[in-house]
Enzyme design. Structure first.
Site, PDB file in Angstrom:
ATOM      1  N   TRP A 105      19.174 -19.473 -17.229  1.00 26.74           N
ATOM      2  CA  TRP A 105      18.008 -20.185 -16.686  1.00 26.74           C
ATOM      3  C   TRP A 105      17.731 -19.841 -15.235  1.00 26.74           C
ATOM      4  O   TRP A 105      16.569 -19.679 -14.839  1.00 26.74           O
ATOM      5  CB  TRP A 105      18.143 -21.699 -16.901  1.00 26.74           C
ATOM      6  N   ASP A 174      17.270 -26.792 -10.129  1.00 28.34           N
ATOM      7  CA  ASP A 174      16.873 -27.072 -11.505  1.00 28.34           C
ATOM      8  C   ASP A 174      17.949 -27.972 -12.115  1.00 28.34           C
ATOM      9  O   ASP A 174      19.063 -27.521 -12.356  1.00 28.34           O
ATOM     10  CB  ASP A 174      16.753 -25.742 -12.277  1.00 28.34           C
ATOM     11  N   LYS A 198      16.162 -33.636 -22.366  1.00 24.17           N
ATOM     12  CA  LYS A 198      17.604 -33.606 -22.616  1.00 24.17           C
ATOM     13  C   LYS A 198      18.213 -34.983 -22.352  1.00 24.17           C
ATOM     14  O   LYS A 198      18.661 -35.656 -23.259  1.00 24.17           O
ATOM     15  CB  LYS A 198      18.264 -32.532 -21.777  1.00 24.17           C
TER      16      LYS A 198
HETATM   17  N1  PMP Z   1      16.097 -25.018 -17.053  1.00 27.88           N
HETATM   18  C1  PMP Z   1      17.140 -25.399 -17.833  1.00 27.88           C
HETATM   19  C2  PMP Z   1      18.460 -25.636 -17.199  1.00 27.88           C
HETATM   20  C3  PMP Z   1      16.951 -25.532 -19.208  1.00 27.88           C
HETATM   21  O1  PMP Z   1      17.965 -25.901 -19.985  1.00 27.88           O
HETATM   22  C4  PMP Z   1      15.678 -25.292 -19.769  1.00 27.88           C
HETATM   23  C5  PMP Z   1      15.396 -25.491 -21.241  1.00 27.88           C
HETATM   24  N2  PMP Z   1      16.410 -25.514 -22.092  1.00 27.88           N
HETATM   25  C6  PMP Z   1      14.657 -24.887 -18.920  1.00 27.88           C
HETATM   26  C7  PMP Z   1      14.884 -24.786 -17.569  1.00 27.88           C
HETATM   27  C8  PMP Z   1      13.290 -24.580 -19.454  1.00 27.88           C
HETATM   28  O2  PMP Z   1      12.673 -25.747 -19.799  1.00 27.88           O
HETATM   29  P1  PMP Z   1      11.334 -25.788 -20.646  1.00 27.88           P
HETATM   30  O3  PMP Z   1      11.660 -25.304 -22.004  1.00 27.88           O
HETATM   31  O4  PMP Z   1      10.990 -27.240 -20.588  1.00 27.88           O
HETATM   32  O5  PMP Z   1      10.355 -24.935 -19.950  1.00 27.88           O
END
Ligand code: PMP
Length: 367
Positions: A105, A174, A198
């Site tokens: 990520w 994040d 989550k």
């Molecule tokens: N950052 C993290 C740590 C994630 O786990 C995720 C999604 N699993 C995201 C960003 C991306 O999020 P989204 O799918 O809501 O764009």
């Protein structure tokens, strides 16, 4: 709710049953208004109340200081991979940003930021995402507009157990997959963002907590809906917000408050994750978690079974049997394979114990 299954999914993930029941109860007729939250104007006094209550709860649960704005935006965590550089890259003339890349990520976020400025990865590229490079080795650029990291890498199971010390630099984080699983000192951050799906609700809404002095620096190409200053100036109502997702978040925050708040969530998270890591560590190598112990995630536990070469027969058997036992979504992310158990706030100790029992049973049968 008497459910026959346990949801170990990485997100969207399990919601507290009481929240589902409340949502169901209020779905058709919200508090006697005769209409659903799904049908309500986002500018009505009733929705304004929902939005305000949700913000107040969030501020209370995380002790958010007065000089921070709380925004409820769309576009997910991924939207913020662009939102962060678009709003902050122009803070300094050099238009560059420091990124700590500890998993899939933060790697994605760094790649997105390259569209808007220079990206400096502060450490040598990691061969595998199983550790956090020693902060003393980070090469922070004093000209960088901000320093970015991901507190919990959902795919690789790498979690920061500390807040990086970046002195006066603007720290951006994040927290999508460990938000409200522990108390945090908001004052150490410039911007924190987290998708709700989550730990704090369902998909559709992303929380952004931003220090006020960082508003108003967006590059001129920044889409209006991603501009923190405009969203803050309009109390997240510049355009139609994800009303229902905000409402569900409010119910989850209330549930967290009624269950002891962030500190209680942390205690439970430590307990639940240790239950699984203990089985892994005492399995004589049958279960293997590749992540270094100091940065193992409490939220997402990735592990392999046996030699884990290629198409692993034991992993297949494990996943099949788990489904038979009603344990869902234990398959690792498609990019890494293996198994992943996600233990977000709504997953109970009793549910984790069932997974522990199954793992021990599996070990005894296959070793
Ligand atoms: N950052 C993290 C740590 C994630 O786990 C995720 C999604 N699993 C995201 C960003 C991306 O999020 P989204 O799918 O809501 O764009």
């Amino acid at each position: 709710i008497n459910r026959q299954v346990i949801n170990f999914g990485a997100g969207p993930a399990k919601l507290p049953p009481s929240v589902l029941l409340e949502t169901q109860k209020e779905l058709i007729d919200y508090k006697g208004l005769g209409i659903s939250v799904l049908e309500m104007s986002h500018r009505s006094s009733d929705f304004t109340k929902i939005l305000n209550t949700t913000e107040v709860l969030l501020r209370e649960l995380l002790d958010v200081p007065q000089n921070y704005k709380v925004l409820f935006l769309q576009g997910g965590g991924s939207g913020q991979f662009s939102g962060v550089p678009l709003n902050l890259i122009g803070l300094k003339e050099a238009k560059c940003a420091d990124y700590i890349v500890t998993g899939a990520w933060s790697a994605k976020a760094a790649k997105e930021a390259e569209k808007y400025g220079k990206v400096n990865i502060v450490h040598p590229k990691l061969g595998s995402y199983t550790e956090i490079p020693d902060p003393s080795s980070w090469n922070l650029n004093p000209e960088a507009s901000y320093v970015y990291y991901c507190a919990n890498e959902t795919v690789h199971g790498v979690e920061f157990q500390f807040v990086p010390n970046v002195e006066e630099a603007v720290l951006v984080c994040d927290m999508s997959s460990n938000f409200l699983s522990r108390p945090i000192d908001i004052s150490k951050f410039g911007v924190i963002f987290a998708g709700a799906q989550k730990n704090i609700g369902c998909a559709g809404v992303t929380v952004v907590i931003v220090r006020e002095d960082l508003l108003g620096h967006a590059v001129k190409e920044c889409p209006t809906i991603l501009d923190y200053k405009i969203q803050a100036g309009n109390a997240s109502l510049y355009n139609t917000p994800p009303c229902f997702s905000i409402y569900v978040m409010g119910l989850v925050l209330e549930w967290i408050k009624n269950n002891g708040g962030a500190a209680s969530m942390e205690k439970l998270s430590i307990l639940k994750s240790e239950m699984i890591y203990n089985v892994i560590d005492q399995s004589n190598g049958l279960f293997v978690c590749p992540v270094e112990k100091s940065c193992r995630s409490r939220m997402n536990i990735p592990f392999r079974i046996g030699s884990a070469k290629g198409d692993n027969v034991l992993e297949k058997q494990f996943l099949e049997k788990a489904v038979q036992l009603g344990m869902l979504s234990l398959k690792g992310h498609r990019s890494v394979g293996g198994i992943r158990a996600s233990l977000y706030n709504a997953v109970t100790i009793e549910e984790v114990q069932k997974l522990v029992d199954f793992m021990i049973d599996f070990k005894e049968t296959h070793q």
